[in-house]
Write a protein that holds these residues in place. Structure first.
Motif, mmCIF file in Angstrom:
data_model
loop_
_atom_site.group_PDB
_atom_site.id
_atom_site.type_symbol
_atom_site.label_atom_id
_atom_site.label_comp_id
_atom_site.label_asym_id
_atom_site.label_seq_id
_atom_site.Cartn_x
_atom_site.Cartn_y
_atom_site.Cartn_z
ATOM 1 N N MET A 191 4.900 -5.259 -14.351
ATOM 2 C CA MET A 191 6.006 -4.236 -14.843
ATOM 3 C C MET A 191 7.246 -4.823 -14.462
ATOM 4 S SD MET A 191 4.669 -2.287 -17.070
ATOM 5 C CE MET A 191 6.172 -1.238 -17.269
ATOM 6 N N ALA A 192 7.319 -5.355 -13.225
ATOM 7 C CA ALA A 192 8.729 -5.794 -12.749
ATOM 8 C C ALA A 192 8.937 -7.107 -13.575
ATOM 9 C CB ALA A 192 8.378 -6.390 -11.397
ATOM 10 N N LEU B 116 -3.089 -1.494 -8.999
ATOM 11 C CA LEU B 116 -1.853 -0.892 -8.944
ATOM 12 C C LEU B 116 -0.776 -2.062 -8.599
ATOM 13 C CD1 LEU B 116 -2.310 2.498 -7.467
ATOM 14 C CD2 LEU B 116 -1.610 2.102 -9.496
ATOM 15 N N LEU B 117 -1.320 -2.866 -7.498
ATOM 16 C CA LEU B 117 -0.392 -3.995 -7.087
ATOM 17 C C LEU B 117 -0.137 -4.925 -8.459
ATOM 18 C CD1 LEU B 117 -1.759 -4.597 -3.595
ATOM 19 C CD2 LEU B 117 0.358 -3.496 -3.939
ATOM 20 N N GLY C 277 2.001 -3.303 -11.038
ATOM 21 C CA GLY C 277 3.450 -3.071 -10.447
ATOM 22 C C GLY C 277 4.130 -4.516 -10.655
ATOM 23 N N ALA C 278 3.462 -5.674 -10.367
ATOM 24 C CA ALA C 278 4.131 -7.157 -10.315
ATOM 25 C C ALA C 278 4.284 -7.393 -11.810
ATOM 26 C CB ALA C 278 3.203 -7.891 -9.765
ATOM 27 N N LEU D 39 4.659 -7.694 -4.277
ATOM 28 C CA LEU D 39 3.509 -7.068 -4.895
ATOM 29 C C LEU D 39 2.483 -8.230 -4.908
ATOM 30 C CD1 LEU D 39 5.289 -4.919 -7.413
ATOM 31 C CD2 LEU D 39 4.152 -3.878 -5.435
ATOM 32 N N ALA E 24 10.581 -7.439 -5.599
ATOM 33 C CA ALA E 24 9.609 -6.570 -5.780
ATOM 34 C C ALA E 24 8.350 -7.329 -6.291
ATOM 35 C CB ALA E 24 9.676 -5.499 -6.569
#
Length: 828
Positions: free
Chosen positions: A116-117, A109-110, A113-114, A814, A810
């Protein structure tokens, strides 16, 4: 209604995105190969398969999807995200497989998320919003004429009018639905709405209520409960044949919006017609000869029937006897069809007149407007072949009256010749439409006849070849009769000629005397039994019976010496004799295959001339009719029980108030035309037994023919009964025929398109009148008017879905968190 779209302000190059996706897929594949080489076969196979699938998916998406649409942009963003998740998942599952599921999920997940940012920073997505304040769907009523006239077809290989209208609307359905709220309506006597065009297509211009076209009611229904602001306009598709009481111009003026009229159908009345096959008429001879080919003629009207085969069938008492296929390439055509029919023998034991009931019909087709007009019934009187007689007289004497008796016999055809003072023969009558200019000379001339009668004709008018041909004529199966006279038999010079060879008596010399004693022939025993004298015994003495009715005496006879061997003497002079016995009056003989007769008297006209005016019964016509039939080989009479009545209608299907011609032929019990009969026609509707109308038929052209004309006032199915009575009120006979009267319909009075009506409707509210083919132009105009009436759209608003600072922080947070966890879990 508001429209929105998604845009990417960062990377928009599909090729670059595809390279990036393929690079990720290649990395996954490479990693899998590495595991394979290190003998980690199970995990290596999974990684290789995942990489190959990812590469194929990226390639397919690159080929089929572009960034030009919002959906394409979202798909590419999701695709890259999925590939990255796949790559991260493969990496972690292979390297840190010994971690538990929780720790693995946290790391995934981390990392996700990174990434996707990072993708949001690269693509820079934004949403564009286009407000459409004040827009609403306008109502567009479409009125389609479904009256019976819309069943007409106007050109070969073309659909009927209603179907043309549906097909035209179907081609514009999508455009109409995108810009308007369409109301689909159909009208005839009234106007009704359906849900969609499919329901409209399922209807047809037939059935209850389609016999009236009320355009005014349709226009009022189209704009009912709607204001000008709610309506885009009104479309009316029709042939313009309004026939209802309402005023269409008044109704059009009440419309708050323009009416666009579209005309369908032809302006040419001759080209327009409802799809149908109609039997206009069926004709056959009133009488037909048994075992002879007879022609039955039918006239058909085919409308809207191009290249559609039809079969016309002739039946006799329900049994098919002839048929023919009919095909036309024309949209509207009248065709004459001929069918050949040979009437055979009558049913065994039939004693009444041999009347055959024929029916001629076109096989019905579901595409026809009506099948009531497909059939007609014909009644035909069947007779035996008519005897063909040549009667030649050498002098214009009273006995020549015989030619009238022969001509009046319905079963005899006669050509009569009589010599005038210039030794020229006057010719009367025809046989099968042919005649002769003089005495027969060739085989073709003699072949025209069955019986030859020679009256007071000297042999000098016949050459040797003609006399030889007459002898051969009898020998080959025909008949010869010689009558008494001053130039017949011996006095006429026939002794020793081929004609004497054929006769049943010896003629004697030219000096053979004439017997002038008046007498009534006396029958011999053979004569009393002969068919020549059947039912005539009451007029003549015979060895076994005395005459009971008086008859005028004949004025004498020619004497002949004697009868030939094998000849039969049927009648003699009652008082005069010669050396060989009583004087011969009538003798007959079989000669070869034919028959010959010698009748030495010459004043039988007295039997008719004196008895008929006095109202007494006369043997004249019966005697000669039976005599000729005997000679021709027809040995039975055709008198008793042969009275007949035959009815004919000009058509079996007629429209209300059209004229129907009724014809009847009447024959009395002697099978002769009954010219003084009382003939009526009763027209009764089925199945009613009362309320019948009756008309009297008057004598018309032709002996025994009667006729009348009527105009049926009401529609329905009828039986027409013809009844003939004699002067005593006794019924001679009856005949019946079916009749169908079609109810009058305004829809069929005129089928040509009414442009004046349609143009007037459109003009009142500044609409347009065009033909149906211009429907796309009308749709274009309505769309333009709708767009011009719309208020200007508010400016577009954009909302960014990214913030570089926040996304960067973000991203760093992450990745830092992931690094710290990996350190704590000793994953470096």
């Amino acid at each position: 209604m508001t429209g929105f779209s998604i845009q990417f302000r960062g990377v928009e190059n599909v090729a670059l995105l595809m390279v990036l996706g393929l690079a990720i897929a290649a990395a996954v594949l490479g990693y899998g190969v590495r595991h394979w080489m290190r003998h980690r076969r199970r995990s290596g196979i999974a990684v290789i398969f995942s990489g190959a699938a990812a590469g194929a998916f990226v390639t397919a998406a690159a080929v089929g999807v572009s960034l030009d649409t919002p959906a394409g942009r979202i798909l590419w963003l999701a695709l890259l995200g999925a590939l990255i998740i796949l790559a991260v998942g493969v990496f972690y599952s292979a390297v840190y497989s010994y971690l538990g599921r929780r720790r693995m999920a946290v790391l995934l997940l981390l990392r996700f998320g990174a990434i996707m940012a990072l993708l949001l920073v690269l693509f820079k997505p934004a949403i564009s919003v286009q407000p459409t304040a004040g827009e609403s769907e306008l109502l567009l009523p479409i009125l389609v004429d479904r009256s019976a006239s819309m069943a007409a077809t106007d050109q070969a290989n073309q659909a009927y009018r209603y179907r043309q209208a549906i097909e035209a609307l179907a081609s514009q359905e999508q455009r109409l639905g995108e810009h308007f709220r369409v109301a689909w309506l159909h009208f005839a006597a009234d106007c009704r709405e359906v849900e969609n065009i499919e329901e409209l297509a399922g209807l047809s211009p037939s059935g209850e209520g389609t016999d009236v076209t009320d355009i005014s009611a349709a226009l009022r229904r189209g704009c009912a409960n709607s204001s000008a602001e709610e309506l885009a306009g009104i479309i009316l598709i029709s042939d313009g044949l309004h026939n209802a009481p309402g005023n269409i111009l008044t109704a059009a003026s009440e419309s708050p919006v323009p009416v666009y009229t579209l005309g369908v159908g032809s302006r040419d009345e001759k080209a327009a017609g409802r799809r149908n096959v109609r039997l206009l008429s069926a004709n056959a001879p009133i009488e037909a000869i048994k075992n002879n080919v007879t022609t039955i003629t039918a006239e058909l009207r085919l409308t809207g029937w191009a290249n559609i085969p039809s079969r016309i069938v002739l039946t006799e008492d329900g049994r098919e006897v002839a048929d023919k296929q009919v095909l036309t390439e024309s949209n509207a055509e009248t065709i004459t069809v001929q069918l050949k029919w040979t009437p055979g023998e009558p049913p065994a034991g039939k004693k009444s007149a041999d009347i055959r009931k024929l029916k001629i019909a076109v096989e019905p087709n579901d595409a026809e407007t009506t099948t009531d007009d497909n059939a007609a019934e014909l009644h035909v009187l069947i007779t035996t072949p008519r005897i063909r007689v040549l009667y030649v007289e050498g002098t214009m004497r009273p006995e020549y009256k015989l030619h009238r008796a022969l001509a009046g016999d319905p079963n005899i055809q006669t050509i009569s010749m009589v010599r005038d003072r210039r030794n020229h023969f006057l010719v009367q009558g025809k046989i099968d439409g042919k005649t002769l200019a003089g005495l027969p000379r060739t085989d073709e001339d003699f072949a025209m006849f069955d019986v030859i009668i020679l009256g007071d004709l000297d042999r000098t008018f016949l050459n040797r070849d003609q006399m030889e041909r007459i002898r051969k004529f009898v020998n080959d199966g025909k008949a010869l009769l010689m009558l008494g006279g001053r130039n017949s038999f011996g006095p006429g010079g026939y002794a020793g000629t081929p004609i004497e060879t054929a006769l049943p008596v010896f003629c004697g010399s030219r000096s053979q005397p004439q017997e002038s004693t008046r007498f009534v022939p006396q029958l011999t025993a053979i004569g009393a039994a002969s068919p020549i004298f059947a039912d005539l015994g009451e007029f003549f003495h015979s060895p076994s019976k005395q005459a009971t009715k008086p008859i005028p005496k004949l004025l004498g006879c020619v004497t002949v010496p004697r009868a030939k061997p094998l000849a039969n003497v049927l009648a003699i002079h009652p008082t005069r004799r010669n050396a060989n016995g009583p004087l011969i009056v009538l003798a007959v003989r079989q000669f070869g295959a034919g028959r010959s007769a010698a009748f030495t008297a010459d004043t039988t006209w007295k039997w008719d001339l004196r008895l008929r005016p006095a109202g007494a019964d006369s043997p004249y016509h019966r005697f000669w009719g039976q005599f000729i039939r005997y000679l021709a080989g027809v040995d039975k009479t055709t008198r008793a029980g042969t009275a007949s009545v035959l009815a004919r209608l000009s058509t079996a299907y007629i429209r209300q108030d059209e004229e129907l011609k009724i014809t009847a032929q009447v024959k009395d019990s002697d099978a002769k035309p009954a010219s003084s009969a009382s003939v009526t026609a009763t027209i009764r509707e089925e199945p009613k037994q009362k309320d019948a109308s009756q008309v009297t038929l008057s004598p018309s052209a032709g002996a025994g023919m009667y006729g009348a004309s009527v105009k049926p006032a009401a529609g329905g199915k009828y039986i027409v009964t013809i009844t003939a009575k004699d002067k005593n009120g006794e019924i001679i006979g009856t005949d019946q025929l079916p009749l169908i009267v079609a109810t009058h319909s305004k829809e069929t009075d005129r089928l040509a398109r009414n442009d004046v009506t349609l143009r007037s409707i459109a003009k009142i509210r500044d609409g347009r009148y065009v033909e149906l083919t211009a429907l796309p132009d009308i749709v274009d105009e309505l769309i333009r008017k709708r767009a011009a009436s719309m208020p200007p759209a508010p400016p577009e608003k954009q909302y960014s879905l990214y913030n570089f600072t926040l996304l960067f922080l973000a991203f760093v947070a992450l990745l830092t968190t992931e690094w710290i966890l990996r350190r704590n879990w000793q994953l470096q």
